[in-house]
Design a protein around this motif. Structure first.
Motif, PDB file in Angstrom:
ATOM      1  N   GLN A   3       0.860  -1.295   0.047  1.00  0.00           N
ATOM      2  CA  GLN A   3      -0.018   0.100  -0.013  1.00  0.00           C
ATOM      3  C   GLN A   3       0.863   1.172  -0.175  1.00  0.00           C
ATOM      4  O   GLN A   3       0.641   2.346  -0.637  1.00  0.00           O
ATOM      5  CB  GLN A   3      -1.061   0.094   1.275  1.00  0.00           C
ATOM      6  CG  GLN A   3      -1.741   1.358   1.299  1.00  0.00           C
ATOM      7  CD  GLN A   3      -2.552   1.380   2.358  1.00  0.00           C
ATOM      8  OE1 GLN A   3      -2.105   0.908   3.478  1.00  0.00           O
ATOM      9  NE2 GLN A   3      -3.517   2.134   2.754  1.00  0.00           N
ATOM     10  N   GLU A   4       2.049   1.143   0.926  1.00  0.00           N
ATOM     11  CA  GLU A   4       2.768   2.490   0.947  1.00  0.00           C
ATOM     12  C   GLU A   4       3.511   2.380  -0.529  1.00  0.00           C
ATOM     13  O   GLU A   4       3.404   3.699  -1.012  1.00  0.00           O
ATOM     14  CB  GLU A   4       3.795   2.210   1.873  1.00  0.00           C
ATOM     15  CG  GLU A   4       4.843   3.384   2.180  1.00  0.00           C
ATOM     16  CD  GLU A   4       5.734   2.978   3.170  1.00  0.00           C
ATOM     17  OE1 GLU A   4       7.131   3.404   3.116  1.00  0.00           O
ATOM     18  OE2 GLU A   4       5.558   1.944   4.009  1.00  0.00           O
ATOM     19  N   GLY A   5       3.979   1.721  -1.030  1.00  0.00           N
ATOM     20  CA  GLY A   5       4.568   1.885  -2.573  1.00  0.00           C
ATOM     21  C   GLY A   5       3.555   2.208  -3.459  1.00  0.00           C
ATOM     22  O   GLY A   5       3.795   2.882  -4.247  1.00  0.00           O
ATOM     23  N   ASP A   6       2.253   1.649  -3.599  1.00  0.00           N
ATOM     24  CA  ASP A   6       1.268   2.188  -4.402  1.00  0.00           C
ATOM     25  C   ASP A   6       0.899   3.949  -4.263  1.00  0.00           C
ATOM     26  O   ASP A   6       0.818   4.430  -5.125  1.00  0.00           O
ATOM     27  CB  ASP A   6      -0.128   1.317  -4.323  1.00  0.00           C
ATOM     28  CG  ASP A   6       0.242  -0.031  -4.788  1.00  0.00           C
ATOM     29  OD1 ASP A   6       0.991  -0.160  -5.524  1.00  0.00           O
ATOM     30  OD2 ASP A   6      -0.676  -0.862  -4.376  1.00  0.00           O
ATOM     31  N   ALA A  29      10.289  -3.818  -2.601  1.00  0.00           N
ATOM     32  CA  ALA A  29      10.297  -3.762  -0.889  1.00  0.00           C
ATOM     33  C   ALA A  29      11.230  -4.680  -0.563  1.00  0.00           C
ATOM     34  O   ALA A  29      11.347  -5.759  -1.226  1.00  0.00           O
ATOM     35  CB  ALA A  29       8.748  -3.860  -0.625  1.00  0.00           C
ATOM     36  N   HIS A  30      11.996  -4.185   0.265  1.00  0.00           N
ATOM     37  CA  HIS A  30      13.073  -5.098   1.038  1.00  0.00           C
ATOM     38  C   HIS A  30      13.764  -4.450   2.169  1.00  0.00           C
ATOM     39  O   HIS A  30      13.458  -2.978   2.124  1.00  0.00           O
ATOM     40  CB  HIS A  30      14.225  -5.710   0.000  1.00  0.00           C
ATOM     41  CG  HIS A  30      15.066  -4.623  -0.703  1.00  0.00           C
ATOM     42  ND1 HIS A  30      15.984  -3.855  -0.401  1.00  0.00           N
ATOM     43  CD2 HIS A  30      14.739  -4.399  -2.185  1.00  0.00           C
ATOM     44  CE1 HIS A  30      16.264  -3.104  -1.401  1.00  0.00           C
ATOM     45  NE2 HIS A  30      15.716  -3.139  -2.235  1.00  0.00           N
ATOM     46  N   ASN A  31      14.304  -5.279   3.236  1.00  0.00           N
ATOM     47  CA  ASN A  31      14.650  -4.697   4.309  1.00  0.00           C
ATOM     48  C   ASN A  31      13.702  -3.870   5.117  1.00  0.00           C
ATOM     49  O   ASN A  31      13.972  -2.844   5.650  1.00  0.00           O
ATOM     50  CB  ASN A  31      16.049  -4.031   4.302  1.00  0.00           C
ATOM     51  CG  ASN A  31      16.977  -4.790   3.683  1.00  0.00           C
ATOM     52  OD1 ASN A  31      17.132  -6.026   3.967  1.00  0.00           O
ATOM     53  ND2 ASN A  31      18.117  -4.305   2.924  1.00  0.00           N
ATOM     54  N   GLY A  32      12.337  -3.921   4.866  1.00  0.00           N
ATOM     55  CA  GLY A  32      11.101  -3.526   5.671  1.00  0.00           C
ATOM     56  C   GLY A  32      11.123  -1.919   5.129  1.00  0.00           C
ATOM     57  O   GLY A  32      10.408  -1.221   5.617  1.00  0.00           O
ATOM     58  N   ARG A  33      11.528  -1.570   3.795  1.00  0.00           N
ATOM     59  CA  ARG A  33      11.135  -0.410   3.102  1.00  0.00           C
ATOM     60  C   ARG A  33      10.548  -0.709   1.740  1.00  0.00           C
ATOM     61  O   ARG A  33      10.902  -1.522   1.127  1.00  0.00           O
ATOM     62  CB  ARG A  33      12.387   0.363   3.017  1.00  0.00           C
ATOM     63  CG  ARG A  33      13.221   0.737   4.333  1.00  0.00           C
ATOM     64  CD  ARG A  33      14.619   1.481   3.772  1.00  0.00           C
ATOM     65  NE  ARG A  33      15.206   1.585   5.187  1.00  0.00           N
ATOM     66  CZ  ARG A  33      15.617   3.183   5.515  1.00  0.00           C
ATOM     67  NH1 ARG A  33      15.105   4.065   4.921  1.00  0.00           N
ATOM     68  NH2 ARG A  33      16.271   3.396   6.411  1.00  0.00           N
ATOM     69  N   LEU A  76      10.221   4.993   2.897  1.00  0.00           N
ATOM     70  CA  LEU A  76      10.553   4.945   1.573  1.00  0.00           C
ATOM     71  C   LEU A  76      11.505   5.684   1.122  1.00  0.00           C
ATOM     72  O   LEU A  76      12.177   6.282   1.589  1.00  0.00           O
ATOM     73  CB  LEU A  76       9.229   5.700   1.023  1.00  0.00           C
ATOM     74  CG  LEU A  76       9.199   5.904  -0.258  1.00  0.00           C
ATOM     75  CD1 LEU A  76       8.391   4.971  -1.173  1.00  0.00           C
ATOM     76  CD2 LEU A  76       9.031   7.093  -0.845  1.00  0.00           C
ATOM     77  N   ILE A  77      12.226   4.761   0.195  1.00  0.00           N
ATOM     78  CA  ILE A  77      13.477   5.360  -0.615  1.00  0.00           C
ATOM     79  C   ILE A  77      13.094   5.423  -1.967  1.00  0.00           C
ATOM     80  O   ILE A  77      12.671   4.752  -2.738  1.00  0.00           O
ATOM     81  CB  ILE A  77      14.537   4.284  -0.180  1.00  0.00           C
ATOM     82  CG1 ILE A  77      15.102   3.848   0.948  1.00  0.00           C
ATOM     83  CG2 ILE A  77      15.716   4.583  -1.317  1.00  0.00           C
ATOM     84  CD1 ILE A  77      15.606   4.987   1.819  1.00  0.00           C
ATOM     85  N   LEU A  78      13.584   6.693  -2.413  1.00  0.00           N
ATOM     86  CA  LEU A  78      13.075   6.958  -3.607  1.00  0.00           C
ATOM     87  C   LEU A  78      14.429   7.043  -4.594  1.00  0.00           C
ATOM     88  O   LEU A  78      15.506   7.679  -4.042  1.00  0.00           O
ATOM     89  CB  LEU A  78      12.486   8.390  -3.788  1.00  0.00           C
ATOM     90  CG  LEU A  78      12.218   9.097  -5.026  1.00  0.00           C
ATOM     91  CD1 LEU A  78      11.113   8.070  -5.788  1.00  0.00           C
ATOM     92  CD2 LEU A  78      11.831  10.439  -4.744  1.00  0.00           C
TER      93      LEU A  78
END
Length: 149
Positions: A3-6, A29-33, A76-78
């Motif tokens: 959901q966060e990614g979307d 998603a990896h390492n909880g991010r 989140l990482i961008l």
């Protein structure tokens, strides 16, 4: 995480539309991010957005947008146009220069202030080289100090 990614992808897509820029968004998603990568077939298209300060600012805005919708803090990482790889290479060069100073007799080597994510990358690079690192300072002045073990 999905959901966060979307939510983040929708926010970035809207931002790109406002800026009249084209870009393809990949969500991982990896390492909880959640990780969002924005790329374009025309690399010059995203050049203005791929500067480290711009990526960090847009990442913070995107995190706030996600937090506003979910009510939860976002880690989140961008990445825009490969900006993270470029920055990782810059950090590796900083660590190499710091290691050279220590090998030359310095007791420690301080790096410039950077984000928590960048400091995490630096700690990993330092450990791989067999040195010790700690973060010091507060807020915008938080930086990494490297020493021999």
């Amino acid at each position: 995480m999905e959901q966060e990614g979307d939510i983040a992808a929708d926010y970035i897509e809207e931002f790109l539309d406002i800026c009249d820029l084209d870009g393809d968004i990949d969500i991982d998603a990896h390492n909880g991010r959640a990780y969002l990568s924005v790329n374009a077939s025309d690399g010059d298209n995203l050049r203005v957005l791929s500067k480290p300060e711009t990526v960090n600012a847009l990442q913070e805005l995107t995190r706030l947008a996600v937090q506003n919708k979910t009510g939860s803090f976002s880690r989140l990482i961008l990445d825009i146009g490969g900006s993270r790889n470029v920055r990782e290479n810059e950090l590796a060069a900083l660590v190499s220069r710091a290691a050279e100073r220590i090998e030359g007799g310095a007791a420690e080597a301080s790096l410039p202030p950077m984000s928590s994510y960048e400091r995490k990358l630096v700690h990993d690079l330092v450990a791989a080289r067999g040195y010790k690192s700690v973060s010091q300072g507060e807020g915008r002045d938080r930086h990494t100090v490297i020493t021999a073990i």
